[in-house]
Enzyme design. Structure first.
Site, PDB file in Angstrom:
ATOM      1  N   ILE A  81       0.867  -1.181   0.000  1.00  0.00           N
ATOM      2  CA  ILE A  81       0.000   0.000   0.000  1.00  0.00           C
ATOM      3  C   ILE A  81       0.905   1.232   0.000  1.00  0.00           C
ATOM      4  O   ILE A  81       1.549   1.535   1.006  1.00  0.00           O
ATOM      5  CB  ILE A  81      -0.937  -0.018   1.231  1.00  0.00           C
ATOM      6  CG1 ILE A  81      -1.861  -1.240   1.145  1.00  0.00           C
ATOM      7  CG2 ILE A  81      -1.721   1.276   1.333  1.00  0.00           C
ATOM      8  CD1 ILE A  81      -2.673  -1.498   2.384  1.00  0.00           C
ATOM      9  N   GLU A  82       0.985   1.908  -1.126  1.00  0.00           N
ATOM     10  CA  GLU A  82       1.953   2.995  -1.284  1.00  0.00           C
ATOM     11  C   GLU A  82       1.263   4.344  -1.478  1.00  0.00           C
ATOM     12  O   GLU A  82       1.746   5.198  -2.213  1.00  0.00           O
ATOM     13  CB  GLU A  82       2.894   2.662  -2.449  1.00  0.00           C
ATOM     14  CG  GLU A  82       3.616   1.330  -2.271  1.00  0.00           C
ATOM     15  CD  GLU A  82       4.570   1.005  -3.419  1.00  0.00           C
ATOM     16  OE1 GLU A  82       5.157   1.950  -3.978  1.00  0.00           O
ATOM     17  OE2 GLU A  82       4.724  -0.183  -3.746  1.00  0.00           O
ATOM     18  N   GLN A  83       0.138   4.517  -0.824  1.00  0.00           N
ATOM     19  CA  GLN A  83      -0.653   5.736  -0.987  1.00  0.00           C
ATOM     20  C   GLN A  83      -0.204   6.820   0.001  1.00  0.00           C
ATOM     21  O   GLN A  83       0.275   6.513   1.085  1.00  0.00           O
ATOM     22  CB  GLN A  83      -2.129   5.401  -0.751  1.00  0.00           C
ATOM     23  CG  GLN A  83      -2.671   4.348  -1.717  1.00  0.00           C
ATOM     24  CD  GLN A  83      -3.873   3.626  -1.160  1.00  0.00           C
ATOM     25  OE1 GLN A  83      -4.765   4.237  -0.603  1.00  0.00           O
ATOM     26  NE2 GLN A  83      -3.905   2.303  -1.306  1.00  0.00           N
TER      27      GLN A  83
END
Length: 379
Positions: A141-143
């Protein structure tokens, strides 16, 4: 959270497919119920059992498709993260080598701020892992997340609840979380790093794309410069994160930059391309697999060069239009330096993005180059 275990992995053998075969997988996933799958696809049913043993040194591989996995260094691989369609043959083979085979987990954080939606998502992933005889999940999850936001707390809760569910439902399973090269809000990812590290099995530190935000002059540079990379680990440890909770990710790819100007001392000035607050970014470059780099470097204008400050190789070449390019990458020399640092700090292990970027053909030169890259992972 994981639903009833009345229909476990072994609950649907070849002779009991009547009921199970009539249930749609999509419906089961949508309601979070346990999935009843067909018989084990492996020649030896024991290979469908989850891997429970944990080796002292982790070698973590991201798999993105194809059959290159048959040529991985299975003497050392401990985990394969599936970033491609499910391959039961790979699952069976990985298990035969004592390696875990784990799902990819990614979800828009706005969708899991609500605890019920979060529970449903986790149940779906657990059930899918069970159905495919898998050993856990890699949360990628690279948000962007701001500290103390709803998403900040939801992400921490997601890691906690995912780990609890997988450990409960699949004994010996592994839950990992991907983080940027530093905990200092890289790319606006201001996560609860200490809490997340405590709540999962370990962090996979993506020590690459370190030029995603270039705050200085717009000049091409190393994908994973040594000093910047090791500074990031010092920062994680200063956050009171146990070194054994950190796996170092290294790149098996580089960046090809078009130079607006190339100075005599090999400074490649690049176009401005803003990213999350920074004026310049590696997004102006093109990602290039190591296999392609090895085919190009010896025929380049410069040949392989070495930057002793960044401790990384690079080269310059001219394209068909006469434009000068500079390519920065990692090779056995630069990776070995980082692997030695892993041993010095006592990190949990190493891994790469990704396992399919080498040349696995029968060409003898390529075979040696590929073997050298795998060997470089071992400190």
């Amino acid at each position: 959270m994981g639903g009833s275990r009345a229909h476990s992995r072994a609950g649907c053998s070849a002779g009991r497919m009547g009921l199970c075969g009539c249930v749609l997988l999509g419906l089961l996933l949508s309601i979070g119920a346990s999935i009843c799958w067909g018989e084990c696809p492996c020649s030896d049913p024991a290979l469908c059992q989850p891997i429970k043993d944990t080796r002292d040194f982790e070698v973590y591989v991201f798999y993105v498709g194809g059959k290159n996995w048959k040529n991985y260094d299975w003497a050392h691989v401990t985990t394969v993260a599936l970033f491609a369609p499910y391959d039961p043959e790979l699952m069976c083979f990985a298990h035969s080598k004592g390696a875990r085979y784990v799902l990819k987990g990614d979800v828009p954080l706005k969708d899991i701020v609500d605890s019920d939606k979060r529970s449903t998502w986790i149940a779906q992933k657990v059930n899918l892992a069970k159905a495919q005889y898998m050993d856990g999940i890699n949360l990628d999850i690279e948000q962007p997340v701001f500290a103390d936001s709803d998403e900040y707390y939801a992400l921490t809760a997601l890691v906690k609840e995912t780990t609890e569910a997988f450990h409960r439902e699949i004994p010996g399973s592994q839950v990992t979380f991907d983080v940027a090269w530093s905990p200092n809000c890289i790319d606006l990812r201001c996560y609860n790093y200490t809490g997340i590290a405590d709540l999962c099995d370990f962090l996979f530190v993506m020590s690459y794309d370190e030029q995603s935000q270039i705050w200085t002059e717009c000049i091409a540079g190393a994908n994973a410069p040594f000093n910047q990379t090791v500074t990031g680990y010092g920062q994680f440890i200063n956050f009171s994160i146990d070194p054994k909770k950190l796996v170092m990710g290294v790149p098996w790819y580089g960046y090809d930059y078009t130079c607006l100007q190339l100075t005599e001392d090999n400074m490649c000035k690049i176009e401005k391309k803003p990213f999350r607050g920074a004026e310049c970014s590696d997004a102006v470059g093109r990602q290039v697999p190591y296999s392609e780099i090895m085919k190009q470097v010896n025929n380049s204008v410069s040949g392989r060069l070495w930057d002793d400050f960044q401790k990384a190789p690079f080269y310059n070449y001219k394209d068909k239009r006469g434009n000068i390019h500079q390519v920065w990458y990692d090779d056995p020399q630069s990776i070995s330096l980082k692997a030695a640092y892993i041993k010095k700090l006592g990190l949990r292990g190493i891994g790469m993005w990704n396992g399919d970027l080498l040349d696995y053909t029968d060409d003898p030169i390529a075979r040696q180059q590929t073997a050298d890259m795998w060997k470089a992972l071992l400190p």
